[in-house]
Design a protein around this motif. Structure first.
Motif, PDB file in Angstrom:
ATOM      1  N   VAL A 165     -18.281  24.063   0.469  1.00  0.00           N
ATOM      2  CA  VAL A 165     -19.067  24.506  -0.678  1.00  0.00           C
ATOM      3  C   VAL A 165     -20.136  23.470  -1.011  1.00  0.00           C
ATOM      4  O   VAL A 165     -19.827  22.314  -1.311  1.00  0.00           O
ATOM      5  CB  VAL A 165     -18.166  24.742  -1.911  1.00  0.00           C
ATOM      6  CG1 VAL A 165     -19.017  25.100  -3.119  1.00  0.00           C
ATOM      7  CG2 VAL A 165     -17.155  25.845  -1.625  1.00  0.00           C
ATOM      8  N   GLY A 166     -21.399  23.900  -0.974  1.00  0.00           N
ATOM      9  CA  GLY A 166     -22.488  22.991  -1.297  1.00  0.00           C
ATOM     10  C   GLY A 166     -22.854  23.026  -2.774  1.00  0.00           C
ATOM     11  O   GLY A 166     -23.130  21.997  -3.385  1.00  0.00           O
ATOM     12  N   ALA A 167     -22.830  24.210  -3.355  1.00  0.00           N
ATOM     13  CA  ALA A 167     -23.147  24.365  -4.779  1.00  0.00           C
ATOM     14  C   ALA A 167     -22.650  25.723  -5.236  1.00  0.00           C
ATOM     15  O   ALA A 167     -22.520  26.660  -4.441  1.00  0.00           O
ATOM     16  CB  ALA A 167     -24.643  24.244  -5.027  1.00  0.00           C
ATOM     17  N   SER A 168     -22.379  25.825  -6.538  1.00  0.00           N
ATOM     18  CA  SER A 168     -21.920  27.096  -7.088  1.00  0.00           C
ATOM     19  C   SER A 168     -22.306  27.166  -8.568  1.00  0.00           C
ATOM     20  O   SER A 168     -22.283  26.150  -9.266  1.00  0.00           O
ATOM     21  CB  SER A 168     -20.402  27.243  -6.932  1.00  0.00           C
ATOM     22  OG  SER A 168     -19.962  28.523  -7.338  1.00  0.00           O
ATOM     23  N   GLY A 169     -22.656  28.358  -9.013  1.00  0.00           N
ATOM     24  CA  GLY A 169     -23.023  28.508 -10.416  1.00  0.00           C
ATOM     25  C   GLY A 169     -23.479  29.920 -10.712  1.00  0.00           C
ATOM     26  O   GLY A 169     -23.428  30.807  -9.848  1.00  0.00           O
ATOM     27  N   GLY A 170     -23.939  30.122 -11.948  1.00  0.00           N
ATOM     28  CA  GLY A 170     -24.412  31.444 -12.309  1.00  0.00           C
ATOM     29  C   GLY A 170     -24.871  31.513 -13.749  1.00  0.00           C
ATOM     30  O   GLY A 170     -24.831  30.522 -14.476  1.00  0.00           O
ATOM     31  N   TYR A 171     -25.316  32.695 -14.147  1.00  0.00           N
ATOM     32  CA  TYR A 171     -25.768  32.886 -15.524  1.00  0.00           C
ATOM     33  C   TYR A 171     -25.426  34.285 -16.005  1.00  0.00           C
ATOM     34  O   TYR A 171     -25.194  35.209 -15.201  1.00  0.00           O
ATOM     35  CB  TYR A 171     -27.272  32.652 -15.652  1.00  0.00           C
ATOM     36  CG  TYR A 171     -28.136  33.658 -14.914  1.00  0.00           C
ATOM     37  CD1 TYR A 171     -28.387  34.930 -15.446  1.00  0.00           C
ATOM     38  CD2 TYR A 171     -28.727  33.343 -13.694  1.00  0.00           C
ATOM     39  CE1 TYR A 171     -29.178  35.849 -14.780  1.00  0.00           C
ATOM     40  CE2 TYR A 171     -29.524  34.260 -13.022  1.00  0.00           C
ATOM     41  CZ  TYR A 171     -29.740  35.512 -13.570  1.00  0.00           C
ATOM     42  OH  TYR A 171     -30.516  36.426 -12.905  1.00  0.00           O
TER      43      TYR A 171
END
Length: 287
Positions: A165-171
């Motif tokens: 996993v390099g990056a994870s997120g959201g809105y």
């Protein structure tokens, strides 16, 4: 330069038109993916589901627990995400026997089930079909619209690299009753630029605040608050014993007579618990 830690940020536009929640979940997802030994598409979808569960909890039940479950098309595989009010989350992958190396199929009959605790202690549950297009994000928006009756725009993304996993997120952008046509058109155009959330998360220094500022660029807003996020399992010896205590007395007696130490592993974090016949016998005094 220190890498930003996981957090969720809440804000509202000054015109009262939109409520916005952004989250960086990189380390949280890494923890869950590592324990589940998930790779490829399965790791990506698990990360997106965990992020989605966090956003739904923050929007609908910030002080209570939310669990999101994806059931693959034709019943092939299950993903589970648990988000708790203390900011901890965990995930679970069940691909079924003989399905190692495959992925949970999204679209064409796959389902998203969301359960959240109500203040009364009862459960609110909703089940929707995940659209053929839109993936986990599309499923979350469908859930909010059909089950919660709340118009929301949601995007979640988990980026994979050579090391996992390099990056994870959201809105999550929630339309408030005060929204007018002008601000709505501006936000609609703005979100089109965020259809590739991957590009924003891929930037070095990406954070929940950076995501918020990019999302609301040029739109006056009030930053309400923030809170940390992390991966953690809520299993414990006490919970294990409580589960065993719920078994019929005859089953407990049979295990005591067998005289063997029970080896119990938590599916969420892989921690092993050993329950001796002596501990099992103590349950008979309270059963």
């Amino acid at each position: 330069m220190l890498r930003p830690s996981d957090s969720v940020v809440r804000a509202i536009t000054m015109d009262g038109a939109f409520r916005v929640i952004t989250a960086l979940t990189t380390d949280t997802v890494r923890g869950a993916v590592a324990v589940q030994a998930a790779t490829g598409t399965t790791a990506q979808r698990l990360g997106e589901l965990i992020t989605g569960a966090i956003l739904v909890r923050e929007a609908m039940a910030p002080t209570l627990r939310v669990q999101a479950i994806v059931k693959g098309a034709a019943g092939r595989g299950t993903l589970v995400a648990d988000s708790h009010p203390d900011g901890t989350s965990r995930g679970l992958v069940n691909l079924g026997k003989g399905a190692e190396g495959s992925a949970v199929e999204i679209g064409g009959g796959s389902l998203l089930q969301v359960m959240r605790t109500l203040p009364s202690g009862m459960l609110h549950q909703g089940v929707v079909e995940i659209p053929a297009e839109g993936g986990i994000s599309g499923g979350l928006m469908t859930y909010m619209q059909e089950s919660e009756q709340v118009v929301s725009m949601i995007a979640v993304a988990t980026l994979l690299g050579a090391d996992g996993v390099g990056a994870s997120g959201g809105y999550l952008v929630q339309l408030l009753p005060e929204v007018e046509r002008g601000p709505l058109m501006v936000m609609t155009e703005r979100l089109k630029e965020f259809e590739r959330l991957d590009d924003v998360l891929a930037h070095e220094g990406a954070s929940a605040d950076v995501l918020l500022e990019e999302l609301l660029y040029g739109m006056p807003f009030s930053r309400l608050d923030d809170s940390p996020l992390s991966f953690s399992c809520r299993c414990s010896e006490l919970r294990v014993m409580s589960t065993l205590a719920s078994l019929p007395r005859s089953d407990i007696e049979e295990m005591v007579e067998d005289g063997k130490v029970l080896d119990i592993r938590c599916d969420y974090c892989g921690k092993d618990y050993q329950v001796s016949p002596t501990k099992l016998r103590s349950l008979l005094t309270t059963s």
